[in-house]
Design an enzyme around this catalytic site. Structure first.
Site, PDB file in Angstrom:
ATOM      1  N   ARG A  60      10.947  -3.139  11.136  1.00 13.09           N
ATOM      2  CA  ARG A  60       9.841  -2.709  12.004  1.00 13.09           C
ATOM      3  C   ARG A  60       9.463  -3.825  12.970  1.00 13.09           C
ATOM      4  O   ARG A  60       9.380  -4.988  12.569  1.00 13.09           O
ATOM      5  CB  ARG A  60       8.621  -2.338  11.148  1.00 13.09           C
ATOM      6  N   LYS A 116       0.838  -1.215   0.000  1.00 11.99           N
ATOM      7  CA  LYS A 116       0.000   0.000   0.000  1.00 11.99           C
ATOM      8  C   LYS A 116       0.872   1.265   0.000  1.00 11.99           C
ATOM      9  O   LYS A 116       0.626   2.200  -0.748  1.00 11.99           O
ATOM     10  CB  LYS A 116      -0.930   0.017   1.231  1.00 11.99           C
ATOM     11  N   ARG A 135      -9.991   0.778   8.423  1.00  8.14           N
ATOM     12  CA  ARG A 135      -9.454  -0.581   8.506  1.00  8.14           C
ATOM     13  C   ARG A 135     -10.401  -1.515   9.264  1.00  8.14           C
ATOM     14  O   ARG A 135     -10.081  -2.675   9.468  1.00  8.14           O
ATOM     15  CB  ARG A 135      -8.093  -0.530   9.219  1.00  8.14           C
ATOM     16  N   ARG A 192      11.649  -6.547   4.297  1.00  7.42           N
ATOM     17  CA  ARG A 192      11.492  -5.087   4.326  1.00  7.42           C
ATOM     18  C   ARG A 192      12.444  -4.457   5.340  1.00  7.42           C
ATOM     19  O   ARG A 192      12.641  -4.948   6.442  1.00  7.42           O
ATOM     20  CB  ARG A 192      10.064  -4.692   4.694  1.00  7.42           C
ATOM     21  N   ARG A 223      -0.465 -10.253  12.349  1.00  2.79           N
ATOM     22  CA  ARG A 223      -1.078  -9.152  11.591  1.00  2.79           C
ATOM     23  C   ARG A 223      -1.999  -9.689  10.494  1.00  2.79           C
ATOM     24  O   ARG A 223      -3.052  -9.124  10.221  1.00  2.79           O
ATOM     25  CB  ARG A 223      -0.009  -8.249  10.978  1.00  2.79           C
TER      26      ARG A 223
HETATM   27  P1  AP5 Z   1       4.860  -1.649   1.691  1.00  2.00           P
HETATM   28  O1  AP5 Z   1       4.545  -0.725   0.568  1.00  2.00           O
HETATM   29  O2  AP5 Z   1       5.666  -1.129   2.830  1.00  2.00           O
HETATM   30  O3  AP5 Z   1       3.528  -2.391   2.201  1.00  2.00           O
HETATM   31  P2  AP5 Z   1       2.316  -1.864   3.069  1.00  2.00           P
HETATM   32  O4  AP5 Z   1       1.085  -2.489   2.503  1.00  2.00           O
HETATM   33  O5  AP5 Z   1       2.366  -0.387   3.194  1.00  2.00           O
HETATM   34  O6  AP5 Z   1       2.690  -2.597   4.405  1.00  2.00           O
HETATM   35  P3  AP5 Z   1       2.502  -2.098   5.894  1.00  2.00           P
HETATM   36  O7  AP5 Z   1       3.231  -3.101   6.736  1.00  2.00           O
HETATM   37  O8  AP5 Z   1       2.896  -0.676   6.045  1.00  2.00           O
HETATM   38  O9  AP5 Z   1       0.951  -2.270   6.079  1.00  2.00           O
HETATM   39  P4  AP5 Z   1       0.225  -2.428   7.407  1.00  2.00           P
HETATM   40  O10 AP5 Z   1      -1.146  -2.166   6.979  1.00  2.00           O
HETATM   41  O11 AP5 Z   1       0.447  -3.716   8.097  1.00  2.00           O
HETATM   42  O12 AP5 Z   1       0.961  -1.398   8.363  1.00  2.00           O
HETATM   43  P5  AP5 Z   1       0.686   0.124   8.713  1.00  2.00           P
HETATM   44  O13 AP5 Z   1       2.007   0.795   8.828  1.00  2.00           O
HETATM   45  O14 AP5 Z   1      -0.346   0.690   7.848  1.00  2.00           O
HETATM   46  O15 AP5 Z   1       5.591  -2.890   1.038  1.00  2.00           O
HETATM   47  C1  AP5 Z   1       6.055  -3.955   1.824  1.00  2.00           C
HETATM   48  C2  AP5 Z   1       7.391  -4.470   1.294  1.00  2.00           C
HETATM   49  O16 AP5 Z   1       7.214  -5.059   0.024  1.00  2.00           O
HETATM   50  C3  AP5 Z   1       8.440  -3.375   1.080  1.00  2.00           C
HETATM   51  O17 AP5 Z   1       9.688  -3.913   1.386  1.00  2.00           O
HETATM   52  C4  AP5 Z   1       8.333  -3.027  -0.403  1.00  2.00           C
HETATM   53  O18 AP5 Z   1       9.564  -2.564  -0.922  1.00  2.00           O
HETATM   54  C5  AP5 Z   1       7.946  -4.374  -0.987  1.00  2.00           C
HETATM   55  N1  AP5 Z   1       7.038  -4.262  -2.122  1.00  2.00           N
HETATM   56  C6  AP5 Z   1       5.913  -3.509  -2.172  1.00  2.00           C
HETATM   57  N2  AP5 Z   1       5.279  -3.681  -3.349  1.00  2.00           N
HETATM   58  C7  AP5 Z   1       6.037  -4.584  -4.019  1.00  2.00           C
HETATM   59  C8  AP5 Z   1       5.908  -5.202  -5.271  1.00  2.00           C
HETATM   60  N3  AP5 Z   1       4.859  -4.935  -6.086  1.00  2.00           N
HETATM   61  N4  AP5 Z   1       6.834  -6.098  -5.648  1.00  2.00           N
HETATM   62  C9  AP5 Z   1       7.864  -6.386  -4.838  1.00  2.00           C
HETATM   63  N5  AP5 Z   1       8.066  -5.858  -3.631  1.00  2.00           N
HETATM   64  C10 AP5 Z   1       7.152  -4.957  -3.238  1.00  2.00           C
HETATM   65  O19 AP5 Z   1       0.071  -0.034  10.185  1.00  2.00           O
HETATM   66  C11 AP5 Z   1       0.871  -0.507  11.238  1.00  2.00           C
HETATM   67  C12 AP5 Z   1       0.000  -0.780  12.458  1.00  2.00           C
HETATM   68  O20 AP5 Z   1      -0.600   0.457  12.911  1.00  2.00           O
HETATM   69  C13 AP5 Z   1      -1.201  -1.710  12.236  1.00  2.00           C
HETATM   70  O21 AP5 Z   1      -0.835  -3.066  12.317  1.00  2.00           O
HETATM   71  C14 AP5 Z   1      -2.110  -1.273  13.390  1.00  2.00           C
HETATM   72  O22 AP5 Z   1      -1.712  -1.811  14.617  1.00  2.00           O
HETATM   73  C15 AP5 Z   1      -1.917   0.232  13.423  1.00  2.00           C
HETATM   74  N6  AP5 Z   1      -2.902   0.910  12.571  1.00  2.00           N
HETATM   75  C16 AP5 Z   1      -2.663   1.584  11.416  1.00  2.00           C
HETATM   76  N7  AP5 Z   1      -3.815   2.033  10.883  1.00  2.00           N
HETATM   77  C17 AP5 Z   1      -4.808   1.634  11.716  1.00  2.00           C
HETATM   78  C18 AP5 Z   1      -6.230   1.768  11.707  1.00  2.00           C
HETATM   79  N8  AP5 Z   1      -6.856   2.431  10.712  1.00  2.00           N
HETATM   80  N9  AP5 Z   1      -6.933   1.225  12.720  1.00  2.00           N
HETATM   81  C19 AP5 Z   1      -6.323   0.572  13.733  1.00  2.00           C
HETATM   82  N10 AP5 Z   1      -4.992   0.389  13.808  1.00  2.00           N
HETATM   83  C20 AP5 Z   1      -4.237   0.920  12.795  1.00  2.00           C
HETATM   84 MG    MG Z   2       2.709   0.937   4.813  1.00  2.00          MG
END
Ligand code: AP5
Ligand code: MG
Length: 223
Positions: A173, A30, A106, A140, A182
């Protein structure tokens, strides 16, 4: 929920702009897609995960506690806390011309609270199979100061262990060590949004290379 939020200014301004909601499992890409969409569409991304990590780094005691109890264990922050934080963040001037929502809503309560604002948006479901998510979590490396994600093989930094943009040391992370939890949380709390958004859902395949995923997203958004 969003009623205390100074929504009127945001609502009327955003209403004529393009807002995009990205939802999908952890590590599906994302954030990577949001970065590309920002350049193409000139819309500011807002990652709730990045906001939490920024507030944690700034020493906010409430957020530090929430991160410890929930995020770092692979669980979601409670809806009430998250909705309040999003309301506050969205009042910033930078979001007034449209937002790429990365990671919000979410849960169904978050989606309902968001819909009550009347803000229009498109939804992209950024999906990839579990084995891809697990592999990406282990590969990552993240730069916390500038929120950039690297992949040790697919998207390595130019200098090993350091961010290309700000040269800070890259870290793994803590929640990437909890990817199995997760994914389980995602299935339980977030996957039901697939039905919630059924009629307006554009699906992109994020298991392929980032450029192809991006092209699929643009095709859907501009069709
Ligand atoms: P990346 O782009 O970093 O993936 P992402 O989907 O952004 O992954 P996140 O881990 O950030 O998502 P998440 O939803 O678990 O965490 P968030 O920070 O939002 O890509 C991942 C890896 O793959 C990278 O190394 C990239 O280079 C590689 N990659 C990407 N695309 C690729 C491709 N096409 N091909 C090859 N490689 C690729 O949230 C963290 C925590 O915060 C949550 O778990 C929760 O506890 C809390 N939180 C956040 N929002 C909320 C909410 N709305 N409600 C409640 N809790 C929340
Ligand atoms: Mg992210």
């Amino acid at each position: 929920m969003f009623y205390h939020y100074n929504i009127f200014k945001t609502k009327t301004t955003i209403a004529n702009m393009q807002n995009v909601v990205l939802f999908g499992p952890p590590n599906s890409g994302k954030g990577t897609l949001a970065e590309k969409l920002e350049v193409e569409l000139d819309i500011v991304p807002f990652s709730t995960g990045n906001m939490l990590r920024r507030l944690e780094r700034a020493g906010d005691p409430h957020i530090i506690k929430l991160q410890e109890i929930y995020s770092n264990q692979g669980r979601l922050i409670p809806d009430q806390d998250m909705i309040g934080l999003v309301e506050r963040e969205l009042q910033k001037e930078i979001y007034q011309n449209g937002v790429i929502f990365d990671g919000f809503p979410r849960t169904e309560p978050q989606a309902m609270a968001f819909d009550k604002t009347g803000i229009p948006y498109e939804v992209l479901f950024v999906d990839a199979p579990d084995e891809v998510l697990i592999s990406r979590a282990s590969m990552r490396r993240a730069c916390l100061p500038c929120n950039k994600s690297y992949h040790l093989v697919n998207l390595p930094p130019k200098v090993e262990g350091h961010c290309d943009k700000c040269e800070s040391e890259l870290i793994q992370r803590p929640d990437d060590l909890k990817i199995v939890e997760r994914i389980a949380t995602y299935r339980e709390d977030t996957a039901p949004l697939e039905d919630y958004y059924f009629s307006k859902l554009g699906k992109v395949d994020a298991s392929i290379d980032p450029e192809t995923t991006f092209l699929q997203a643009i095709k859907y958004l501009t069709e």
